[in-house]
Design a protein around this motif. Structure first.
Motif, mmCIF file in Angstrom:
data_model
loop_
_atom_site.group_PDB
_atom_site.id
_atom_site.type_symbol
_atom_site.label_atom_id
_atom_site.label_comp_id
_atom_site.label_asym_id
_atom_site.label_seq_id
_atom_site.Cartn_x
_atom_site.Cartn_y
_atom_site.Cartn_z
ATOM 1 N N LYS A 255 39.165 34.090 36.471
ATOM 2 C CA LYS A 255 39.933 34.523 37.648
ATOM 3 C C LYS A 255 38.943 34.993 38.713
ATOM 4 C CE LYS A 255 43.866 35.802 34.830
ATOM 5 N NZ LYS A 255 44.690 36.902 34.317
ATOM 6 N N LEU A 256 38.405 34.044 39.439
ATOM 7 C CA LEU A 256 37.290 34.321 40.343
ATOM 8 C C LEU A 256 37.626 35.341 41.424
ATOM 9 C CD1 LEU A 256 34.365 33.638 41.008
ATOM 10 C CD2 LEU A 256 35.217 31.793 42.470
ATOM 11 N N ARG A 257 38.697 35.149 42.148
ATOM 12 C CA ARG A 257 39.031 36.082 43.242
ATOM 13 C C ARG A 257 39.199 37.513 42.725
ATOM 14 N NH1 ARG A 257 40.557 33.183 48.014
ATOM 15 N NH2 ARG A 257 40.990 31.017 47.502
ATOM 16 N N ASN A 258 39.880 37.661 41.605
ATOM 17 C CA ASN A 258 40.071 38.995 41.029
ATOM 18 C C ASN A 258 38.750 39.617 40.615
ATOM 19 O OD1 ASN A 258 42.826 38.759 41.365
ATOM 20 N ND2 ASN A 258 43.219 38.188 39.243
ATOM 21 N N ARG A 259 37.890 38.809 40.030
ATOM 22 C CA ARG A 259 36.599 39.326 39.562
ATOM 23 C C ARG A 259 35.722 39.779 40.728
ATOM 24 N NH1 ARG A 259 34.194 42.311 36.081
ATOM 25 N NH2 ARG A 259 32.164 41.594 35.425
ATOM 26 N N ILE A 260 35.690 38.986 41.786
ATOM 27 C CA ILE A 260 34.882 39.353 42.952
ATOM 28 C C ILE A 260 35.440 40.635 43.575
ATOM 29 C CG2 ILE A 260 34.067 38.617 45.225
ATOM 30 C CD1 ILE A 260 32.937 37.082 42.679
ATOM 31 N N ARG A 261 36.751 40.724 43.667
ATOM 32 C CA ARG A 261 37.389 41.936 44.199
ATOM 33 C C ARG A 261 36.988 43.156 43.378
ATOM 34 N NH1 ARG A 261 42.520 40.831 43.385
ATOM 35 N NH2 ARG A 261 42.512 39.309 45.066
ATOM 36 N N ARG A 262 36.980 43.010 42.058
ATOM 37 C CA ARG A 262 36.600 44.137 41.193
ATOM 38 C C ARG A 262 35.136 44.531 41.410
ATOM 39 N NH1 ARG A 262 39.698 46.402 37.842
ATOM 40 N NH2 ARG A 262 38.154 46.863 36.240
ATOM 41 N N HIS A 263 34.285 43.541 41.582
ATOM 42 C CA HIS A 263 32.880 43.864 41.896
ATOM 43 C C HIS A 263 32.819 44.678 43.188
ATOM 44 C CE1 HIS A 263 30.432 41.765 38.917
ATOM 45 N NE2 HIS A 263 31.176 40.691 39.049
ATOM 46 N N GLN A 264 33.522 44.236 44.224
ATOM 47 C CA GLN A 264 33.488 44.915 45.523
ATOM 48 C C GLN A 264 34.050 46.337 45.444
ATOM 49 O OE1 GLN A 264 31.628 43.979 47.694
ATOM 50 N NE2 GLN A 264 31.906 41.876 48.358
ATOM 51 N N GLN A 265 34.963 46.565 44.528
ATOM 52 C CA GLN A 265 35.556 47.894 44.342
ATOM 53 C C GLN A 265 34.694 48.804 43.468
ATOM 54 O OE1 GLN A 265 39.308 46.767 42.602
ATOM 55 N NE2 GLN A 265 40.285 46.448 44.591
ATOM 56 N N GLY A 266 33.577 48.277 42.981
ATOM 57 C CA GLY A 266 32.717 49.072 42.115
ATOM 58 C C GLY A 266 33.210 49.127 40.678
ATOM 59 N N LYS A 267 34.129 48.225 40.328
ATOM 60 C CA LYS A 267 34.699 48.201 38.981
ATOM 61 C C LYS A 267 34.242 46.978 38.197
ATOM 62 C CE LYS A 267 38.803 50.588 40.607
ATOM 63 N NZ LYS A 267 40.244 50.460 40.865
ATOM 64 N N GLY A 268 33.267 46.255 38.740
ATOM 65 C CA GLY A 268 32.747 45.066 38.070
ATOM 66 C C GLY A 268 31.648 45.462 37.106
ATOM 67 N N ALA A 269 30.629 44.677 37.039
ATOM 68 C CA ALA A 269 29.508 44.932 36.136
ATOM 69 C C ALA A 269 28.745 46.193 36.543
ATOM 70 C CB ALA A 269 28.568 43.731 36.147
ATOM 71 N N LYS A 270 28.197 46.861 35.561
ATOM 72 C CA LYS A 270 27.404 48.062 35.817
ATOM 73 C C LYS A 270 26.255 47.758 36.790
ATOM 74 C CE LYS A 270 24.946 51.693 33.354
ATOM 75 N NZ LYS A 270 24.505 52.173 32.033
ATOM 76 N N TYR A 271 25.665 46.570 36.658
ATOM 77 C CA TYR A 271 24.540 46.184 37.511
ATOM 78 C C TYR A 271 24.924 46.199 38.984
ATOM 79 C CZ TYR A 271 20.571 43.633 39.371
ATOM 80 O OH TYR A 271 19.456 43.288 40.097
ATOM 81 N N THR A 272 26.105 45.723 39.318
ATOM 82 C CA THR A 272 26.488 45.602 40.730
ATOM 83 C C THR A 272 27.043 46.904 41.312
ATOM 84 O OG1 THR A 272 28.700 44.762 40.168
ATOM 85 C CG2 THR A 272 26.960 43.130 40.555
ATOM 86 N N ARG A 273 27.469 47.823 40.492
ATOM 87 C CA ARG A 273 28.100 49.059 40.993
ATOM 88 C C ARG A 273 27.235 49.823 41.975
ATOM 89 N NH1 ARG A 273 30.304 51.007 35.232
ATOM 90 N NH2 ARG A 273 31.636 49.181 34.936
ATOM 91 N N GLY A 274 25.959 49.884 41.711
ATOM 92 C CA GLY A 274 25.043 50.613 42.586
ATOM 93 C C GLY A 274 24.380 49.735 43.628
ATOM 94 N N ARG A 275 24.850 48.510 43.757
ATOM 95 C CA ARG A 275 24.223 47.559 44.674
ATOM 96 C C ARG A 275 25.266 46.904 45.584
ATOM 97 N NH1 ARG A 275 21.444 47.465 39.821
ATOM 98 N NH2 ARG A 275 19.181 47.397 39.997
ATOM 99 N N LEU A 276 26.235 47.670 46.005
ATOM 100 C CA LEU A 276 27.314 47.148 46.847
ATOM 101 C C LEU A 276 26.941 47.241 48.322
ATOM 102 C CD1 LEU A 276 30.362 48.726 45.006
ATOM 103 C CD2 LEU A 276 29.549 46.373 44.862
ATOM 104 N N PRO A 277 27.500 46.376 49.142
ATOM 105 C CA PRO A 277 28.419 45.295 48.812
ATOM 106 C C PRO A 277 27.693 44.083 48.240
ATOM 107 C CG PRO A 277 28.024 45.262 51.153
ATOM 108 C CD PRO A 277 27.269 46.454 50.584
#
Length: 94
Positions: A21-43
């Motif tokens: 579910k690509l759109r949902n996954r990208i949205r979760r990354h942008q919300q800081g709820k995706g992978a731990k790696y991306t949480r501190g590297r937004l947007p």
């Protein structure tokens, strides 16, 4: 259908993942709820998408991409951008 994707983080690093579910996954990354790696590297910016027929294929491809050097990932992204512009294979918002 599964997707392998590459995100570019605000610090210029790349994150590779898979989802069905690509759109949902990208949205979760942008919300800081995706992978731990991306949480501190937004947007993050979606830079590459590859469609796979199933989860097993996507996991194998994700592993291959994660083992690539930065220049190889940049080449994938460059070719993806060219193909997308030439054929309009993916919507521009992806």
């Amino acid at each position: 259908m599964y997707f392998v994707y590459i995100l570019e983080c605000v610090d210029g690093t790349y994150y590779t993942g898979i989802t069905n579910k690509l759109r949902n996954r990208i949205r979760r990354h942008q919300q800081g709820k995706g992978a731990k790696y991306t949480r501190g590297r937004l947007p993050v910016i979606l830079r590459y998408i590859e469609i796979c027929s199933g989860k097993s294929e996507a996991l194998k491809r994700e592993y291959q991409i994660k083992k690539m050097k930065r220049g190889e990932k940049e080449y994938l992204i460059k070719m993806f951008d060219k193909e997308r512009m030439k054929n309009s294979v993916y919507p521009k918002e992806l």
